[in-house]
Enzyme design. Structure first.
Site, short mmCIF file in Angstrom:
data_model
loop_
_atom_site.label_atom_id
_atom_site.label_comp_id
_atom_site.label_asym_id
_atom_site.label_seq_id
_atom_site.Cartn_x
_atom_site.Cartn_y
_atom_site.Cartn_z
N GLU A 122 0.70 -1.25 -0.03
CA GLU A 122 0.02 -0.07 0.04
C GLU A 122 0.99 1.29 0.24
O GLU A 122 0.56 2.21 0.44
CB GLU A 122 -1.13 0.25 1.22
CG GLU A 122 -1.90 -1.14 1.53
CD GLU A 122 -2.87 -1.61 0.15
OE1 GLU A 122 -2.91 -0.86 -0.68
OE2 GLU A 122 -3.48 -2.40 0.23
N HIS A 145 -2.98 2.24 8.19
CA HIS A 145 -3.86 1.38 7.87
C HIS A 145 -4.31 0.33 8.43
O HIS A 145 -3.02 -0.23 9.08
CB HIS A 145 -3.72 0.98 6.48
CG HIS A 145 -4.64 0.09 5.62
ND1 HIS A 145 -5.91 0.29 5.49
CD2 HIS A 145 -4.13 -1.19 5.27
CE1 HIS A 145 -6.31 -0.91 4.96
NE2 HIS A 145 -5.19 -1.56 4.68
N HIS A 147 -7.27 -3.13 9.62
CA HIS A 147 -8.61 -3.77 9.33
C HIS A 147 -9.44 -3.77 10.81
O HIS A 147 -9.48 -5.13 11.36
CB HIS A 147 -8.26 -5.00 8.90
CG HIS A 147 -7.58 -5.07 7.54
ND1 HIS A 147 -6.90 -6.26 6.94
CD2 HIS A 147 -7.14 -4.17 6.64
CE1 HIS A 147 -6.38 -5.88 5.83
NE2 HIS A 147 -6.20 -4.53 5.75
N GLU A 175 -18.31 11.11 22.28
CA GLU A 175 -17.02 11.50 21.85
C GLU A 175 -16.82 11.65 20.32
O GLU A 175 -16.10 12.37 19.96
CB GLU A 175 -15.99 10.48 22.27
CG GLU A 175 -15.90 10.46 23.80
CD GLU A 175 -14.56 11.45 24.02
OE1 GLU A 175 -13.58 11.41 23.51
OE2 GLU A 175 -14.91 12.25 25.07
N HIS A 216 -12.87 -3.85 3.60
CA HIS A 216 -11.56 -3.90 3.46
C HIS A 216 -10.88 -3.46 5.18
O HIS A 216 -10.28 -4.06 5.89
CB HIS A 216 -10.71 -3.41 2.42
CG HIS A 216 -9.35 -3.53 2.40
ND1 HIS A 216 -8.50 -3.90 1.66
CD2 HIS A 216 -8.28 -3.38 3.49
CE1 HIS A 216 -7.19 -4.12 1.76
NE2 HIS A 216 -7.22 -3.70 3.09
#
Ligand code: 13P
Ligand code: ZN
Length: 280
Positions: A122, A145, A147, A175, A216
């Site tokens: 990525e 990044h 998951h 919040e 994803h």
């Protein structure tokens, strides 16, 4: 006589130890099974120079896109296939420090990626997102990044509208609107690890600090690892509350008026248009 270059031990550099600690936390939270997730941090040249001889390029790695906006900038980045649970124990195998070449086409490896490791698949999304975030916040340093389970699950059962997705998450925890008043960007499912998903993510990153990749995962950004991680964990907590309650009759709610009153009282620059009924 050649002058010796004395550097500090890179294994004790805060940017190395902090990535190890954060990655281990994210693994334990279930955000990063196996090799999932990737991290990149922009380093100041003076900070990197405390630990590395910046004239010593170990490998030149073609990057497959043009990153000239970051020419000369130094990044620490996770290796493709690195298991987040293992980074702290073996940083030199699971991390790399690179400098973007003057023409923007190559990553000059200064440290790490031992054993022939590659940059995260990525890397395009990271580099392009850095460029976008820097254009709106010159102090942004981190792209993260992962998951997270509940965010990911939510993208299967919730409308994939940025407005509606953000609004639902704002409603789930008091919040939420305080932490991400700017909302969450959303991309449809796309092939990951490509320049195309990198470009699409970077486009969203001009407007949002959080971008969900449907089915994803999520991208977060910030001035520090804690800030990027904090954004993601706040969104993930709200997604968890949504999924815990989605199938139950809702008899209490935080109303839009209450959310707006909170945002106004804190003088937040929030997405007022995300309260509108129309889709986006
Ligand atoms: P990498 O192991 O190449 O970083 O890929 C993990 C991932 O999450 C892909 O989206
Ligand atoms: Zn991923």
């Amino acid at each position: 006589m050649k002058k010796m270059f004395k550097t500090q031990d890179i294994f004790n550099a805060p940017f190395v130890t902090m990535i190890g600690k954060t990655a281990a936390n994210m693994y334990r939270l279930g955000y990063d099974e196996r090799n999932s997730g990737n991290i990149s941090i922009l380093l100041d040249e003076s900070e990197a120079a405390k630990y590395l001889d910046l004239r010593n390029v170990k490998r030149e790695i073609p990057i497959g896109f043009n990153a000239k906006e970051l020419a000369g900038r130094i990044l620490i980045v996770t290796a493709s296939g690195s298991y987040f649970k293992n980074i702290a124990a073996a940083p030199a195998e699971n991390l790399g420090i690179i400098r973007i070449s003057p023409d923007g086409k190559t990553a000059e490896l200064l440290w790490g990626l031992n054993g022939g490791g590659r940059l995260t698949s990525e890397f395009p999304a990271h580099v392009m997102s850095h460029v976008s975030r820097l254009s709106v916040d010159p102090n942004n340093r981190v792209i993260l990044h992962c998951h997270p389970t509940n965010i990911l699950a939510m993208t299967f059962v919730h409308e994939l509208s940025e407005k509606k997705f953000t609004h639902t998450l704002w409603q789930m925890c008091t919040e939420s609107i305080m932490i991400f008043p700017d909302g969450i960007g959303l991309l449809p499912w796309m092939v990951c690890g490509t320049n195309e998903i990198g470009e699409a993510t970077a486009e969203k990153m001009k407007e949002f600090r959080l971008v969900v990749w449907a089915m994803h995962g999520i991208y977060g950004s910030g001035r520090s690892l804690d800030e990027a991680f904090g954004l993601i964990e706040t969104a993930e907590k709200a997604a968890q509350i949504y999924l815990l309650t989605a199938h139950l009759p809702r008899i209490n709610a935080i109303t839009d008026e209450q959310l707006k009153a909170l945002a106004e009282s804190l003088k937040l620059d929030y997405r007022k248009d995300f309260f509108e009924e129309t889709n986006k």
